[in-house]
Motif scaffolding. Structure first.
Motif, short mmCIF file in Angstrom:
data_model
loop_
_atom_site.label_atom_id
_atom_site.label_comp_id
_atom_site.label_asym_id
_atom_site.label_seq_id
_atom_site.Cartn_x
_atom_site.Cartn_y
_atom_site.Cartn_z
N ASP A 159 -3.17 -5.43 -4.76
CA ASP A 159 -3.23 -4.00 -5.04
C ASP A 159 -2.09 -3.57 -5.94
O ASP A 159 -2.26 -2.69 -6.80
N GLY A 160 -0.92 -4.17 -5.76
CA GLY A 160 0.20 -3.86 -6.64
C GLY A 160 -0.07 -4.29 -8.07
O GLY A 160 0.29 -3.58 -9.02
N PHE A 161 -0.73 -5.44 -8.24
CA PHE A 161 -1.10 -5.92 -9.57
C PHE A 161 -2.10 -4.96 -10.21
O PHE A 161 -1.99 -4.64 -11.40
N ILE A 162 -3.08 -4.50 -9.42
CA ILE A 162 -4.06 -3.54 -9.93
C ILE A 162 -3.37 -2.24 -10.34
O ILE A 162 -3.67 -1.65 -11.39
N TYR A 163 -2.42 -1.78 -9.51
CA TYR A 163 -1.67 -0.56 -9.82
C TYR A 163 -0.96 -0.69 -11.16
O TYR A 163 -0.99 0.23 -11.99
N HIS A 209 0.85 8.94 -9.02
CA HIS A 209 2.10 9.26 -8.33
C HIS A 209 1.97 9.16 -6.82
O HIS A 209 2.96 8.92 -6.12
N MET A 210 0.76 9.35 -6.28
CA MET A 210 0.60 9.31 -4.83
C MET A 210 0.93 7.93 -4.26
O MET A 210 1.48 7.81 -3.18
N TYR A 211 0.61 6.87 -5.06
CA TYR A 211 0.92 5.52 -4.61
C TYR A 211 2.42 5.26 -4.67
O TYR A 211 2.99 4.66 -3.76
N LYS A 212 3.06 5.71 -5.74
CA LYS A 212 4.50 5.49 -5.86
C LYS A 212 5.26 6.31 -4.81
O LYS A 212 6.27 5.85 -4.27
N ALA A 213 4.77 7.51 -4.52
CA ALA A 213 5.41 8.33 -3.49
C ALA A 213 5.27 7.68 -2.11
O ALA A 213 6.22 7.65 -1.32
N GLU A 214 4.08 7.14 -1.84
CA GLU A 214 3.87 6.44 -0.56
C GLU A 214 4.75 5.20 -0.49
O GLU A 214 5.34 4.90 0.56
N LEU A 215 4.85 4.48 -1.60
CA LEU A 215 5.69 3.28 -1.63
C LEU A 215 7.16 3.62 -1.42
O LEU A 215 7.90 2.87 -0.76
N TYR A 216 7.60 4.76 -1.96
CA TYR A 216 8.99 5.17 -1.78
C TYR A 216 9.28 5.41 -0.29
O TYR A 216 10.31 4.95 0.23
N ASP A 217 8.38 6.11 0.37
CA ASP A 217 8.57 6.37 1.80
C ASP A 217 8.58 5.07 2.60
O ASP A 217 9.41 4.89 3.51
N ILE A 218 7.67 4.15 2.26
CA ILE A 218 7.63 2.85 2.95
C ILE A 218 8.92 2.08 2.71
O ILE A 218 9.47 1.45 3.63
N THR A 219 9.43 2.14 1.47
CA THR A 219 10.65 1.41 1.14
C THR A 219 11.85 1.95 1.91
O THR A 219 12.67 1.17 2.43
N VAL A 220 11.97 3.26 1.99
CA VAL A 220 13.08 3.86 2.73
C VAL A 220 13.06 3.42 4.19
O VAL A 220 14.08 3.02 4.77
N MET A 221 11.89 3.47 4.81
CA MET A 221 11.77 3.06 6.22
C MET A 221 12.02 1.56 6.39
O MET A 221 12.66 1.13 7.37
N ASN A 222 11.54 0.76 5.44
CA ASN A 222 11.70 -0.68 5.54
C ASN A 222 13.17 -1.10 5.41
O ASN A 222 13.67 -1.95 6.17
N ILE A 223 13.88 -0.48 4.46
CA ILE A 223 15.30 -0.80 4.29
C ILE A 223 16.11 -0.35 5.51
O ILE A 223 17.03 -1.05 5.96
N SER A 224 15.75 0.80 6.06
CA SER A 224 16.43 1.29 7.26
C SER A 224 16.20 0.33 8.43
O SER A 224 17.14 0.00 9.18
#
Length: 382
Positions: free
Chosen positions: A197-201, A220-235
């Motif tokens: 899915d990232g490759f398709i994006y 932008h909705m995918y990048k916004a969702e990915l940002y939220d996932i990244t913040v939680m994952n790094i935490s």
């Protein structure tokens, strides 16, 4: 060879050449917007939040004028070629562009101005073509015996008919769109952390950019969702030692956007080394510093890459290869996943060094050199 010949003919088409020329004419506006963004980044870093916010707003507002200026320049060119009244054509095309943009909702959230590049170009072409066709009729053209007032009224009538026709067609298409298309979700459902899915994006983002549409804004909705996932994952990684995701919000910025969308830093280097045209060499020298900060509007519009059927191929292929190489290196443990969030303006190599928490520097530098070498080879083969 047949495909290459067709693409060469397309790239030499007078209308596509006109688009390329108007992009170059409007380039100073893109540079002003870009420099404002860079100034805002540095002033914000040193604590001047108020000034940073103001200069960033100025840059964004200036960028919004870009499609309007493209419409103006293209109508100016077409009116000269078709020998139709220039002032009337400009006013008509801009009127159609604004009204149709409001009909379809192609309005910036920053300020109420239209922000669609394809619509800007399309309304310029179609409006000029309609005025040209109507000019063939006596009622809209007038004659040499008519007074200046009569001729003006005739030409104004042609402009009014052109504007009304465009607006009615647009409204009819929008009605069909709302009834037949809008009820269905045309955007693909993508998992932000999936390789496929990232490759398709990444491919979709490049395809949108290739026709002048900011793919980042559309998706932008995918990048916004990915940002939220990244913040939680790094935490969770910091607090509980959970495994880091390979694809994070900066993954695309640092590995598929070296020098901006399309990995265009490699193109700038090739232009510096191999370009036979002095104009391209000057453009590469002027763009190099900006591309180091991942800002590539001068190259996108100056070469141009946008609306260029030949340049679109490496523009799509280079980021795809960067995506696969970076993902593979992290998947097999050659380089650690990104463990920090950095600004997308962070220069290449340094960006990955900082975003990996300064871990495994030697391995990261090897990956960076490998990727740059691959991108360089792709551009050279082209």
């Amino acid at each position: 060879m047949t495909a290459y010949r067709v693409m060469s003919q397309l790239s030499s088409n007078k209308y596509l050449v006109a688009v390329s020329n108007v992009f170059i004419m409007a380039l100073p506006l893109a540079l002003i917007s870009t420099f404002c963004e860079l100034i805002a980044l540095f002033t914000d870093h040193y604590g001047y939040e108020s000034f940073s916010g103001t200069i960033r707003y100025v840059g964004e507002a200036t960028g919004l004028m870009f499609p309007i200026l493209l419409n103006f320049y293209l109508v100016t060119y077409l009116s000269s070629v078709k020998r139709i009244p220039k002032g009337l054509s400009i006013a008509s095309a801009l009127t159609v562009y604004f009204i149709v943009s409001y009909q379809w909702g192609f309005i910036s959230v920053i300020m109420p101005l239209p922000n669609s590049f394809p619509l800007s170009l399309l309304t310029a072409y179609v409006t000029c073509e309609l005025i040209y066709r109507l000019k063939q009729f006596r009622i809209f053209r007038g004659s040499e015996r008519d007074s200046v007032i009569d001729s003006s009224v005739n030409m104004m009538s042609g402009a009014v008919v052109s504007i009304a026709t465009m607006i009615l067609i647009s409204q009819a298409l929008y009605f069909v769109y709302k009834v037949a298309v809008l009820p269905f979700d045309l955007m693909p459902s993508l998992d932000p952390t999936s390789f496929v899915d990232g490759f398709i994006y990444e491919l979709l983002r490049g395809l949108f950019w290739s026709v002048g549409i900011n793919g980042h804004n559309v998706l932008h909705m995918y990048k916004a969702e990915l940002y939220d996932i990244t913040v939680m994952n790094i935490s969770a990684w910091h607090n509980f030692g959970l495994e880091l995701n390979i694809i994070s919000t900066n993954f695309y910025d640092f590995f598929t956007g070296i020098g901006g969308s399309g990995n265009l830093l490699s193109l700038v280097i090739c232009m510096l080394l191999f370009a036979k045209s002095d104009g391209y060499k000057v453009l590469a020298k002027a763009s190099l510093i900006l591309c180091i900060f991942n800002v590539n509007e001068p190259v996108l519009y100056g070469v141009p890459v946008i609306f260029n059927p030949i340049m679109i191929i490496p523009f799509l292929v280079a980021p795809a290869i960067g995506f696969v190489v970076a993902y593979g290196a992290m998947y097999f443990g050659i380089v650690p996943p990104l463990s920090d969030i950095q600004s997308w303006l962070m220069p290449p190599i340094l960006s990955g060094y900082m975003a990996t928490g300064e871990l495994s520097q030697g391995r990261y530098y090897k990956l960076s050199l490998l990727r740059l070498a691959l991108l360089f080879i792709i551009r050279s083969l082209k």
